[in-house]
Motif scaffolding. Structure first.
Motif, PDB file in Angstrom:
ATOM      1  N   THR A 138      45.237 -33.549  61.705  1.00  0.00           N
ATOM      2  CA  THR A 138      47.018 -33.306  61.087  1.00  0.00           C
ATOM      3  C   THR A 138      48.611 -32.129  61.734  1.00  0.00           C
ATOM      4  N   LEU A 139      49.300 -32.803  61.707  1.00  0.00           N
ATOM      5  CA  LEU A 139      50.470 -31.593  61.847  1.00  0.00           C
ATOM      6  C   LEU A 139      51.701 -31.622  60.814  1.00  0.00           C
ATOM      7  N   ASN A 140      51.575 -31.012  60.040  1.00  0.00           N
ATOM      8  CA  ASN A 140      52.014 -30.871  59.150  1.00  0.00           C
ATOM      9  C   ASN A 140      53.680 -29.892  59.078  1.00  0.00           C
ATOM     10  N   TYR A 141      54.379 -30.385  58.055  1.00  0.00           N
ATOM     11  CA  TYR A 141      55.837 -30.412  57.767  1.00  0.00           C
ATOM     12  C   TYR A 141      56.439 -30.462  56.488  1.00  0.00           C
ATOM     13  N   GLY A 142      57.315 -28.851  56.110  1.00  0.00           N
ATOM     14  CA  GLY A 142      57.359 -28.722  54.337  1.00  0.00           C
ATOM     15  C   GLY A 142      56.768 -28.042  53.363  1.00  0.00           C
ATOM     16  N   VAL A 186      61.163 -41.243  65.028  1.00  0.00           N
ATOM     17  CA  VAL A 186      59.983 -42.015  65.248  1.00  0.00           C
ATOM     18  C   VAL A 186      60.076 -42.912  66.893  1.00  0.00           C
ATOM     19  N   ASP A 187      59.892 -42.755  67.399  1.00  0.00           N
ATOM     20  CA  ASP A 187      59.960 -43.227  68.646  1.00  0.00           C
ATOM     21  C   ASP A 187      60.956 -43.842  68.747  1.00  0.00           C
ATOM     22  N   GLY A 188      62.648 -43.153  69.333  1.00  0.00           N
ATOM     23  CA  GLY A 188      63.294 -42.810  69.273  1.00  0.00           C
ATOM     24  C   GLY A 188      64.452 -43.231  67.991  1.00  0.00           C
ATOM     25  N   GLU A 189      63.801 -44.161  67.091  1.00  0.00           N
ATOM     26  CA  GLU A 189      64.664 -43.830  65.878  1.00  0.00           C
ATOM     27  C   GLU A 189      65.125 -42.634  64.838  1.00  0.00           C
ATOM     28  N   VAL A 190      65.898 -42.846  64.101  1.00  0.00           N
ATOM     29  CA  VAL A 190      65.936 -42.272  63.087  1.00  0.00           C
ATOM     30  C   VAL A 190      65.150 -42.544  61.916  1.00  0.00           C
ATOM     31  N   TRP A 191      64.299 -41.646  61.381  1.00  0.00           N
ATOM     32  CA  TRP A 191      64.396 -42.535  60.288  1.00  0.00           C
ATOM     33  C   TRP A 191      64.330 -41.618  58.968  1.00  0.00           C
ATOM     34  N   ILE A 192      64.483 -40.184  59.258  1.00  0.00           N
ATOM     35  CA  ILE A 192      64.438 -39.316  58.142  1.00  0.00           C
ATOM     36  C   ILE A 192      66.018 -38.658  57.904  1.00  0.00           C
ATOM     37  N   ASP A 193      66.789 -38.755  57.811  1.00  0.00           N
ATOM     38  CA  ASP A 193      67.716 -37.035  58.236  1.00  0.00           C
ATOM     39  C   ASP A 193      68.345 -36.895  56.165  1.00  0.00           C
ATOM     40  N   GLY A 194      67.410 -35.774  55.952  1.00  0.00           N
ATOM     41  CA  GLY A 194      67.672 -35.836  54.660  1.00  0.00           C
ATOM     42  C   GLY A 194      66.683 -34.276  54.370  1.00  0.00           C
ATOM     43  N   GLU A 195      66.426 -34.415  53.237  1.00  0.00           N
ATOM     44  CA  GLU A 195      66.190 -33.412  52.490  1.00  0.00           C
ATOM     45  C   GLU A 195      64.300 -34.216  51.916  1.00  0.00           C
ATOM     46  N   VAL A 196      62.915 -33.500  52.117  1.00  0.00           N
ATOM     47  CA  VAL A 196      61.781 -33.775  52.351  1.00  0.00           C
ATOM     48  C   VAL A 196      61.352 -32.914  51.662  1.00  0.00           C
ATOM     49  N   LEU A 197      60.302 -33.516  50.538  1.00  0.00           N
ATOM     50  CA  LEU A 197      59.359 -32.390  49.738  1.00  0.00           C
ATOM     51  C   LEU A 197      58.415 -31.715  50.849  1.00  0.00           C
ATOM     52  N   LEU A 198      57.583 -32.957  51.808  1.00  0.00           N
ATOM     53  CA  LEU A 198      56.378 -32.695  52.921  1.00  0.00           C
ATOM     54  C   LEU A 198      57.025 -33.621  53.758  1.00  0.00           C
ATOM     55  N   LEU A 199      56.306 -33.590  54.510  1.00  0.00           N
ATOM     56  CA  LEU A 199      55.959 -34.737  56.071  1.00  0.00           C
ATOM     57  C   LEU A 199      54.456 -34.652  56.995  1.00  0.00           C
TER      58      LEU A 199
END
Length: 306
Positions: A138-142, A186-199
């Motif tokens: 796994t790779l994790n951000y946030g 994700v695969d070239g498409e902007v999926w998230i642009d903002g705040e996340v708790l975790l990814l």
């Protein structure tokens, strides 16, 4: 095939070298032991051993936790990229760390049985590439990356560390790790642009010593499971944790407004400022993270079940 046991004497807070040495004395296969000397040493050893192998079939046994496995896999992948020498290479996992999450993907297999591992057969498994680094689970951000950061600090602290390290990390990260600004494609498409708790970007299904973070992940299909959780209050987060641990987040209708879920091969993460991700629990700093799934890039040994 030569069997090479790469032992991390610091894994899990205790040295398993003596136990492994006793077990190897009963084996009839050609084997050798290498004891790591510090961080990243397993990667350097494995890569160098492969570079000198002349194409000889080798099986490396990662004797440690998920971090040790990450280093062994990284050594194999580095050698493959440079010398294309991993075709006759396999990796087995003898888990003796504090988390040992990668092998939980196969709940019926006894990875602590060295004879069963020696008699086992290999299956192809995907690997994530992050620049010149690699990640197998796994790779994790946030928030989760912050948890891993705390885990590394308390891993060997009585009461707070060991099997409690992940819980300690969660509590410590509640104050500072719940709002993480980023842009994710994700695969070239902007999926998230903002705040996340975790990814989380997952090839395996478990993290944090048994948290079932990606129950739908398939580790040989060439796709990664990508899940983002929106920021929320601490009481709401406390309610969510049990579903996260049990692998039920995606099944709860009332939680769907808080989640975003995708599958993809190529994921980029751009934090608002310099930050870090956790790859198999190991902290990697940066300001741009480019993750690519390499399908069936590594051969992982599954122990026999008899």
């Amino acid at each position: 095939m030569k069997h090479i046991f790469v032992v991390n004497p610091m894994a899990g807070g205790h040295d398993s070298s003596e136990t492994i040495t006793r077990s190897l004395a009963r084996l009839t296969v050609e084997n050798e032991i290498y004891t790591t000397r510090g961080p990243r040493d397993a990667t350097h050893f494995v890569a160098e051993r492969l570079n000198q192998s002349g194409g000889e079939p080798l099986r490396f046994y990662s004797c440690g936790g998920d971090g040790t496995l990450n280093e062994v896999v990284s050594g194999i992948m580095q050698s493959f990229i440079i010398h294309h020498s991993s075709f006759n290479t396999e990796v087995a996992c003898f888990p003796c760390g504090s988390g040992d999450d990668f092998v939980r993907y196969w709940p019926e297999s006894d990875f602590r049985n060295i004879q069963a591992l020696v008699n086992g057969t290999a299956v192809p498994v995907d690997v994530m590439r992050l620049g010149d680094r690699y990640c197998v689970n796994t790779l994790n951000y946030g928030f989760e990356a912050a948890v891993c950061h705390t885990m590394a600090a308390v891993r060997r602290v009585p009461v707070l560390g060991g099997p409690m390290a992940y819980t300690t990390g969660i509590v410590a990260s509640l104050a500072t790790g719940r709002h993480n600004r980023c842009r994710v494609t994700v695969d070239g498409e902007v999926w998230i642009d903002g705040e996340v708790l975790l990814l989380s970007v997952a090839n395996g299904q478990y993290a944090g010593g048994g948290y079932h973070c990606a129950p739908r992940a398939i580790n040989d299909d060439g796709l990664l499971e990508v899940m983002a959780v929106k920021p929320m209050s601490i009481p709401r987060f406390a309610q969510l944790i049990k579903y996260y641990k049990n692998g039920e987040l995606l099944d709860r209708e009332e939680l769907r407004p808080l989640l975003s879920y995708r599958r993809g091969k190529h994921i980029t993460i751009d934090p608002l400022a310099d930050s870090y991700v956790a790859t198999d629990g190991e902290i990697v700093p940066g300001c741009h993270f480019d993750v690519l799934c390499l399908q069936r890039a590594i051969n992982v040994v599954l122990p026999t079940n008899n």
